[in-house]
Design a protein around this motif. Structure first.
Motif, PDB file in Angstrom:
ATOM      1  N   UNK A 222       0.828  -1.203   0.000  1.00 16.45           N
ATOM      2  CA  UNK A 222       0.000   0.000   0.000  1.00 16.45           C
ATOM      3  C   UNK A 222       0.864   1.255   0.000  1.00 16.45           C
ATOM      4  N   UNK A 223       1.988   1.201   0.684  1.00 17.74           N
ATOM      5  CA  UNK A 223       2.913   2.336   0.711  1.00 17.74           C
ATOM      6  C   UNK A 223       3.713   2.414  -0.578  1.00 17.74           C
ATOM      7  N   UNK A 224       4.207   1.278  -1.032  1.00 15.48           N
ATOM      8  CA  UNK A 224       5.023   1.249  -2.253  1.00 15.48           C
ATOM      9  C   UNK A 224       4.260   1.803  -3.447  1.00 15.48           C
ATOM     10  N   UNK A 225       2.963   1.512  -3.508  1.00 13.56           N
ATOM     11  CA  UNK A 225       2.149   1.934  -4.637  1.00 13.56           C
ATOM     12  C   UNK A 225       1.400   3.242  -4.375  1.00 13.56           C
ATOM     13  N   UNK A 226       1.776   3.936  -3.282  1.00 13.69           N
ATOM     14  CA  UNK A 226       1.186   5.245  -2.945  1.00 13.69           C
ATOM     15  C   UNK A 226      -0.337   5.202  -2.815  1.00 13.69           C
ATOM     16  N   UNK A 227      -0.831   4.091  -2.304  1.00 11.64           N
ATOM     17  CA  UNK A 227      -2.272   3.957  -2.071  1.00 11.64           C
ATOM     18  C   UNK A 227      -2.658   4.651  -0.764  1.00 11.64           C
ATOM     19  N   UNK A 228      -1.769   4.574   0.202  1.00  7.80           N
ATOM     20  CA  UNK A 228      -1.938   5.268   1.469  1.00  7.80           C
ATOM     21  C   UNK A 228      -0.629   5.979   1.809  1.00  7.80           C
ATOM     22  N   UNK A 229      -0.651   6.783   2.868  1.00  9.60           N
ATOM     23  CA  UNK A 229       0.546   7.464   3.345  1.00  9.60           C
ATOM     24  C   UNK A 229       0.960   6.885   4.694  1.00  9.60           C
ATOM     25  N   UNK A 230       2.197   7.161   5.092  1.00  6.73           N
ATOM     26  CA  UNK A 230       2.683   6.714   6.395  1.00  6.73           C
ATOM     27  C   UNK A 230       1.715   7.134   7.500  1.00  6.73           C
TER      28      UNK A 230
ATOM     29  N   UNK B 282      12.157   2.115   5.020  1.00 11.80           N
ATOM     30  CA  UNK B 282      13.264   2.847   5.622  1.00 11.80           C
ATOM     31  C   UNK B 282      14.132   3.553   4.586  1.00 11.80           C
ATOM     32  N   UNK B 283      14.482   2.868   3.530  1.00  8.69           N
ATOM     33  CA  UNK B 283      15.345   3.476   2.518  1.00  8.69           C
ATOM     34  C   UNK B 283      14.631   4.597   1.766  1.00  8.69           C
ATOM     35  N   UNK B 284      13.363   4.386   1.484  1.00  8.53           N
ATOM     36  CA  UNK B 284      12.614   5.339   0.670  1.00  8.53           C
ATOM     37  C   UNK B 284      12.243   6.601   1.458  1.00  8.53           C
ATOM     38  N   UNK B 285      11.786   6.407   2.699  1.00  7.27           N
ATOM     39  CA  UNK B 285      11.279   7.526   3.492  1.00  7.27           C
ATOM     40  C   UNK B 285      12.372   8.166   4.333  1.00  7.27           C
ATOM     41  N   UNK B 286      13.263   7.333   4.860  1.00 11.70           N
ATOM     42  CA  UNK B 286      14.346   7.833   5.700  1.00 11.70           C
ATOM     43  C   UNK B 286      14.205   7.377   7.134  1.00 11.70           C
TER      44      UNK B 286
ATOM     45  N   UNK C 217      16.688  -2.407  14.624  1.00 18.97           N
ATOM     46  CA  UNK C 217      17.881  -3.120  14.149  1.00 18.97           C
ATOM     47  C   UNK C 217      18.095  -2.874  12.656  1.00 18.97           C
ATOM     48  N   UNK C 218      17.014  -2.940  11.887  1.00 18.14           N
ATOM     49  CA  UNK C 218      17.133  -2.707  10.447  1.00 18.14           C
ATOM     50  C   UNK C 218      17.437  -1.241  10.162  1.00 18.14           C
ATOM     51  N   UNK C 219      16.853  -0.339  10.939  1.00 19.41           N
ATOM     52  CA  UNK C 219      17.141   1.090  10.773  1.00 19.41           C
ATOM     53  C   UNK C 219      18.600   1.392  11.103  1.00 19.41           C
ATOM     54  N   UNK C 220      19.121   0.728  12.128  1.00 20.01           N
ATOM     55  CA  UNK C 220      20.520   0.932  12.525  1.00 20.01           C
ATOM     56  C   UNK C 220      21.485   0.561  11.408  1.00 20.01           C
TER      57      UNK C 220
END
Length: 239
Positions: free
Chosen positions: A125-133, A159-163, A191-194
């Motif tokens: 849903x986020x990848x295809x811009x159907x909804x927002x964070x 994480x990579x796309x939004x920051x 952990x993944x964000x780190x």
């Protein structure tokens, strides 16, 4: 195949391929209990691929069947429902997102189903811009712990796309959550964000090290060197 036929087909397949030995083996992964048939993931995914093209109304049929499958409380039936819906990514809409959100009140009662949503369905849903964070903000305060867990798990793929900085701030309310399953989801996310932005995440962890649940830190610091992890130990009382 309509929704009633889909439910009947899934249940017949589950009964036919039930495996008591697998059932006993899988139970060790679910502290809250596990009711199921003992099917393997390959059996489920292969059957999902077979069933999906036969649905007469596509995603509408799948969405109608999911609550019925969930109400049984049988693990594989819910898994079938989620994975069949996932096959219709091109039909995802904001309405479908809200329907998925309603499922937590029906019976998402384990980490595996929450993570199926968070790892597969919801990021699309986020990848295809159907909804927002921001559409996940109400989930942070949901009465259902697995809905809250879904937020950090879902955002791992963003994480990579939004920051890192923005997403870490977004999920910060969960640092005071009372539930173990949410702590695990938060630790996994951090952990993944780190891995992407260690400085930002370490500053965040230092901010919370005296007050947030230790399980979050156990997961979040898992990939650090031993000396690095020591920085995030809680200070002993009186010091």
């Amino acid at each position: 195949m309509n929704s009633n036929q889909l439910v009947d087909e899934v249940r017949a397949y589950c009964h036919e391929h039930s495996n008591p030995q697998n059932l006993q083996k899988y139970q060790r992964y679910f502290k809250g209990g596990y009711d199921g048939y003992g099917l393997t993931s390959i059996q489920i995914t292969d059957k999902v691929k077979e069933l999906s093209p036969s649905l007469e109304s596509g995603i509408e049929t799948a969405l109608k069947a999911v609550p019925v499958l969930m109400e049984s409380g049988m693990y594989e039936e819910t898994s079938f429902g989620f994975l069949i819906v996932d096959r219709f990514e091109k039909k995802f809409t904001p309405e479908v997102f809200h329907i998925i959100g309603s499922w937590f009140s029906i019976g998402i009662t384990n980490w595996a189903h929450a993570d199926t949503l968070g790892m597969y369905l919801l990021p699309k849903f986020l990848k295809n811009n159907i909804i927002a964070i921001e559409d996940f903000k109400p989930w942070l305060y949901s009465e259902y712990k697995f809905q809250r867990r879904c937020v950090p798990v879902t955002l791992i793929k963003s994480l990579k796309m939004v920051g890192v900085e923005k997403l870490v701030q977004f999920v910060e309310p969960l640092m005071t959550d009372a539930e173990r399953e949410v702590h695990q989801g938060m630790g996994w996310f951090l952990r993944e964000a780190w891995k992407l932005n260690p400085i930002e995440v370490e500053l965040f962890l230092l901010k919370w090290k005296e007050t947030a649940p230790r399980l979050i830190f156990q997961y979040a610091c898992e990939k650090m060197e031993k000396e690095e992890r020591l920085r995030f130990r809680r200070t002993k009382k009186g010091k």
